[in-house]
Scaffold this motif. Structure first.
Motif, PDB file in Angstrom:
ATOM      1  N   LEU B  55      32.505  -2.224 -12.332  1.00  0.00           N
ATOM      2  CA  LEU B  55      31.384  -1.682 -12.410  1.00  0.00           C
ATOM      3  C   LEU B  55      31.235  -0.536 -11.363  1.00  0.00           C
ATOM      4  CD1 LEU B  55      28.611  -1.792 -13.801  1.00  0.00           C
ATOM      5  CD2 LEU B  55      27.871  -2.989 -11.857  1.00  0.00           C
ATOM      6  N   TYR B  56      31.709  -1.179 -10.131  1.00  0.00           N
ATOM      7  CA  TYR B  56      31.745  -0.124  -9.017  1.00  0.00           C
ATOM      8  C   TYR B  56      32.458   1.061  -9.092  1.00  0.00           C
ATOM      9  CZ  TYR B  56      32.338   1.509  -4.278  1.00  0.00           C
ATOM     10  OH  TYR B  56      32.514   2.407  -3.128  1.00  0.00           O
ATOM     11  N   ARG B  57      33.756   0.702  -9.595  1.00  0.00           N
ATOM     12  CA  ARG B  57      34.700   2.012  -9.924  1.00  0.00           C
ATOM     13  C   ARG B  57      34.143   2.917 -10.824  1.00  0.00           C
ATOM     14  NH1 ARG B  57      37.161   1.816  -5.252  1.00  0.00           N
ATOM     15  NH2 ARG B  57      38.115  -0.491  -4.756  1.00  0.00           N
ATOM     16  N   SER B  58      33.494   2.260 -11.876  1.00  0.00           N
ATOM     17  CA  SER B  58      32.877   3.278 -12.891  1.00  0.00           C
ATOM     18  C   SER B  58      31.660   3.855 -12.527  1.00  0.00           C
ATOM     19  CB  SER B  58      32.960   2.810 -14.440  1.00  0.00           C
ATOM     20  OG  SER B  58      32.195   1.228 -14.206  1.00  0.00           O
ATOM     21  N   VAL B  59      30.878   3.340 -11.848  1.00  0.00           N
ATOM     22  CA  VAL B  59      29.565   4.160 -11.733  1.00  0.00           C
ATOM     23  C   VAL B  59      29.386   4.598 -10.233  1.00  0.00           C
ATOM     24  CG1 VAL B  59      28.388   3.007 -13.611  1.00  0.00           C
ATOM     25  CG2 VAL B  59      28.116   1.978 -11.357  1.00  0.00           C
ATOM     26  N   ALA B  60      30.138   4.120  -9.158  1.00  0.00           N
ATOM     27  CA  ALA B  60      29.895   4.460  -7.640  1.00  0.00           C
ATOM     28  C   ALA B  60      29.904   6.135  -7.641  1.00  0.00           C
ATOM     29  CB  ALA B  60      30.852   3.845  -6.772  1.00  0.00           C
ATOM     30  N   PRO B  61      30.965   6.710  -8.096  1.00  0.00           N
ATOM     31  CA  PRO B  61      30.751   8.292  -8.161  1.00  0.00           C
ATOM     32  C   PRO B  61      29.415   8.858  -8.608  1.00  0.00           C
ATOM     33  CG  PRO B  61      32.725   7.610  -8.999  1.00  0.00           C
ATOM     34  CD  PRO B  61      32.048   6.414  -8.971  1.00  0.00           C
ATOM     35  N   SER B  62      28.771   8.333  -9.593  1.00  0.00           N
ATOM     36  CA  SER B  62      27.527   8.824 -10.328  1.00  0.00           C
ATOM     37  C   SER B  62      26.531   8.428  -9.182  1.00  0.00           C
ATOM     38  CB  SER B  62      27.191   8.045 -11.587  1.00  0.00           C
ATOM     39  OG  SER B  62      28.222   8.515 -12.427  1.00  0.00           O
ATOM     40  N   LEU B  63      26.390   7.240  -8.974  1.00  0.00           N
ATOM     41  CA  LEU B  63      25.332   6.821  -7.754  1.00  0.00           C
ATOM     42  C   LEU B  63      25.483   7.508  -6.445  1.00  0.00           C
ATOM     43  CD1 LEU B  63      24.930   3.045  -8.593  1.00  0.00           C
ATOM     44  CD2 LEU B  63      23.816   5.070  -9.578  1.00  0.00           C
ATOM     45  N   HIS B  64      26.967   7.793  -6.166  1.00  0.00           N
ATOM     46  CA  HIS B  64      27.048   8.699  -4.978  1.00  0.00           C
ATOM     47  C   HIS B  64      26.330  10.011  -5.247  1.00  0.00           C
ATOM     48  CE1 HIS B  64      29.828  10.588  -1.849  1.00  0.00           C
ATOM     49  NE2 HIS B  64      28.711  10.086  -1.258  1.00  0.00           N
ATOM     50  N   SER B  65      26.776  10.860  -6.250  1.00  0.00           N
ATOM     51  CA  SER B  65      26.076  12.010  -6.466  1.00  0.00           C
ATOM     52  C   SER B  65      24.444  12.060  -6.571  1.00  0.00           C
ATOM     53  CB  SER B  65      26.674  12.476  -7.643  1.00  0.00           C
ATOM     54  OG  SER B  65      25.836  11.945  -8.917  1.00  0.00           O
ATOM     55  N   VAL B  66      23.947  10.906  -6.910  1.00  0.00           N
ATOM     56  CA  VAL B  66      22.432  10.688  -6.676  1.00  0.00           C
ATOM     57  C   VAL B  66      21.900  10.708  -5.236  1.00  0.00           C
ATOM     58  CG1 VAL B  66      20.454   9.581  -7.302  1.00  0.00           C
ATOM     59  CG2 VAL B  66      22.025   9.851  -9.218  1.00  0.00           C
ATOM     60  N   ALA B  67      22.800   9.763  -4.773  1.00  0.00           N
ATOM     61  CA  ALA B  67      22.392   9.555  -3.260  1.00  0.00           C
ATOM     62  C   ALA B  67      22.603  10.827  -2.493  1.00  0.00           C
ATOM     63  CB  ALA B  67      23.250   8.468  -2.769  1.00  0.00           C
ATOM     64  N   LEU B  68      23.669  11.497  -2.871  1.00  0.00           N
ATOM     65  CA  LEU B  68      23.738  12.718  -1.695  1.00  0.00           C
ATOM     66  C   LEU B  68      22.642  13.710  -2.008  1.00  0.00           C
ATOM     67  CD1 LEU B  68      25.936  13.626  -0.157  1.00  0.00           C
ATOM     68  CD2 LEU B  68      27.407  14.455  -2.069  1.00  0.00           C
ATOM     69  N   ARG B  69      22.415  13.761  -3.475  1.00  0.00           N
ATOM     70  CA  ARG B  69      21.289  14.767  -3.856  1.00  0.00           C
ATOM     71  C   ARG B  69      19.956  14.436  -3.098  1.00  0.00           C
ATOM     72  NH1 ARG B  69      18.309  17.807  -4.605  1.00  0.00           N
ATOM     73  NH2 ARG B  69      17.563  19.070  -6.605  1.00  0.00           N
ATOM     74  N   LEU B 113      16.049   3.417  -3.113  1.00  0.00           N
ATOM     75  CA  LEU B 113      16.643   3.212  -1.627  1.00  0.00           C
ATOM     76  C   LEU B 113      16.782   4.357  -1.080  1.00  0.00           C
ATOM     77  CD1 LEU B 113      19.269   0.511  -2.392  1.00  0.00           C
ATOM     78  CD2 LEU B 113      17.327  -0.023  -1.177  1.00  0.00           C
ATOM     79  N   ALA B 114      17.355   5.651  -1.381  1.00  0.00           N
ATOM     80  CA  ALA B 114      17.352   6.757  -0.780  1.00  0.00           C
ATOM     81  C   ALA B 114      15.965   7.249  -0.329  1.00  0.00           C
ATOM     82  CB  ALA B 114      17.919   7.840  -1.710  1.00  0.00           C
ATOM     83  N   ILE B 115      14.889   7.135  -1.281  1.00  0.00           N
ATOM     84  CA  ILE B 115      13.839   7.729  -0.869  1.00  0.00           C
ATOM     85  C   ILE B 115      12.963   6.768   0.233  1.00  0.00           C
ATOM     86  CG2 ILE B 115      11.341   7.783  -1.934  1.00  0.00           C
ATOM     87  CD1 ILE B 115      12.353   8.948  -4.412  1.00  0.00           C
ATOM     88  N   ASP B 116      13.229   5.506   0.193  1.00  0.00           N
ATOM     89  CA  ASP B 116      12.712   4.540   1.183  1.00  0.00           C
ATOM     90  C   ASP B 116      13.338   5.227   2.647  1.00  0.00           C
ATOM     91  OD1 ASP B 116      11.217   2.994  -0.379  1.00  0.00           O
ATOM     92  OD2 ASP B 116      12.881   1.579  -0.341  1.00  0.00           O
ATOM     93  N   GLN B 117      14.617   5.326   2.643  1.00  0.00           N
ATOM     94  CA  GLN B 117      15.328   5.968   3.698  1.00  0.00           C
ATOM     95  C   GLN B 117      14.605   7.120   4.282  1.00  0.00           C
ATOM     96  OE1 GLN B 117      17.360   4.666   5.987  1.00  0.00           O
ATOM     97  NE2 GLN B 117      16.864   2.650   4.785  1.00  0.00           N
TER      98      GLN B 117
END
Lengths: 224, 210
Positions: B55-69, B113-117
């Motif tokens: 699961l991590y390998r398949s969605v981490a890049p997507s979640l990373h793009s959201v977190a980075l955004r 989580l990003a917004i909390d930060q």
């Protein structure tokens, strides 16, 4: 707040989803969500539509250390503990072993050093010449009034059992002060009623295995 | 001082949107295999570590793009990704498959989580410099959404919104700005901002559902 009409619920779920609610209203809404599956469904609708805002983002590769950090957090028993445990275990074991060793050594030295017998050897004129303390595996010799010795001579110490021949215990150290090591058989010889004697011998001791010169000092061993 | 760099970064990273091909079609991060992810999540809820790694390998890049955004800084975004997956692992059983797609659920975890930060950073009083940085951010928001139109359905629906609606919704969604923060930023009355967001969201939803 009125949560009953469908329109109101939809609007509130929307406010919550986008983040328009102040913290207290947020908490209240989260309480409602717990018991209200329809409200959760309403919120999920909003979340789904809003998530489409993320659609145009392009996937960003994640550095490997992020995965390592995640693994270490979800498997603390496998990653954290073994990393630290060996050190502390070794340290603790080391400390225990060291203290045991020290205790045993001190104990051994203490018991070994116990003086078991003593003898004061007297000259022919009843003058104390030597004091001897018998430890487990050595004798401590202390001169009291020792005759001067020619260079070519040695003093030899003998143990004379109650009914038996003298057995050599070794040479008295030069000057009379020092230790004489005891072999197992020599250790077994020592006991009450044994008489110690010092004879004058050629340099290096008697060659016959028996005293060959005059006995200068003697005295019985006394148990303490 | 953290807040200043945060905002400065926030502006600069908005530009990487320009790199996204605008007419390749639906190649965005939401096109993952939904059924597959659903099964992986179900396995995670049973404590299957291998499923979690897949699961991590398949969605981490997507979640990373959201977190980075949201965060605008790689180090902060990576922390958010890390926190997201710890949470996904522990909360996999709470995912309600009948309500939303797995990726939507996960994106929401990351975004929250990003917004909390971001909100923690913003709790510090805004200095003049930060105020300016925040204000400078707003013109960029339109551009973000211009480049965000790679999805035809979404871009069509976003076109239904007026400039202020698009801007406020995007900033609120990715950066967690409250209505009053937005009002300060845009120098608009609070009521106007709120109703703009609500009307915009309603319009967006009706369009996406149609």
């Amino acid at each position: 707040m009125n949560y009953q009409t469908a329109e109101r619920r939809r609007a509130l779920a929307g406010d919550y989803a986008i983040g328009l609610m102040p913290p207290t209203a947020r908490k209240r809404f989260e309480q409602l969500l717990l018991d209200d599956p329809h409200l959760r469904a309403e919120l999920a609708q909003w979340d789904t539509h809003l998530a489409s805002l993320a659609e145009p983002l392009s996937a960003q590769p994640v550095p490997e250390h992020v995965w390592q950090a995640i693994v270490s957090r979800i498997e603390p028993q496998k990653l954290h503990v073994p990393a630290r445990r060996p050190f502390w275990t070794w340290l603790r074991t080391g400390v225990v072993i060291c203290s045991l060793l020290i205790a045993v050594t001190v104990g051994l030295l203490y018991t070994r050093d116990n003086v078991q017998y003593k003898a004061t050897l007297l000259s022919g004129t009843e003058q104390p010449g030597l004091r001897i303390e018998a430890h487990t595996d050595y004798l401590q010799v202390q001169p009291l009034q020792l005759a001067a010795l020619d260079a070519g001579r040695s003093l030899e110490l003998w143990a004379i059992p109650v009914d038996g021949k003298p057995v050599s215990l070794g040479l008295i150290p030069t000057g009379g002060d020092g230790m004489i090591g005891l072999s197992k058989s020599q250790q077994q010889l020592l006991g009450p009623h044994v008489v110690l004697a010092v004879s004058l011998e050629p340099k290096g001791g008697s060659t016959t295995g028996q005293p060959s010169g005059p006995v200068l000092y003697q005295g019985p061993l006394a148990a303490l | 001082m953290n807040g200043i760099t945060l905002y400065a970064q926030l502006i600069s990273t908005d530009n990487w949107h320009g790199a996204i091909p605008s007419h390749v079609g639906r190649t965005g991060i939401l096109t993952a295999n939904t059924e597959n992810l659903r099964q992986l999540l179900a396995q995670c809820s049973l404590g299957n570590r291998r499923a979690f790694e897949t699961l991590y390998r398949s969605v981490a890049p997507s979640l990373h793009s959201v977190a980075l955004r949201c965060m605008g800084r790689r180090d902060l975004a990576e922390e958010v990704v890390q926190e997201s997956f710890v949470r996904i692992w522990h909360n996999a059983s709470r995912y309600e498959a009948h309500l939303s797609a797995p990726l939507t659920w996960m994106i929401n975890i990351t975004r929250n989580l990003a917004i909390d930060q971001l909100r923690k950073h913003r709790e510090l009083p805004l200095s003049d410099l930060q105020q300016n940085a925040v204000a400078d951010d707003t013109p960029g928001a339109d551009e973000q959404l211009d480049s965000a139109r790679s999805s035809r359905a979404l871009s069509h629906c976003l076109e239904q919104l007026d400039g202020m609606q698009r801007q406020t919704i995007t900033i609120a969604y990715f950066h967690g700005f409250s209505a009053s923060e937005l009002a300060t930023q845009l120098a608009a009355p609070l009521g106007t901002v709120k109703s703009s967001i609500r009307r915009g969201m309603e319009r967006l939803r009706r369009c996406l559902e149609s």
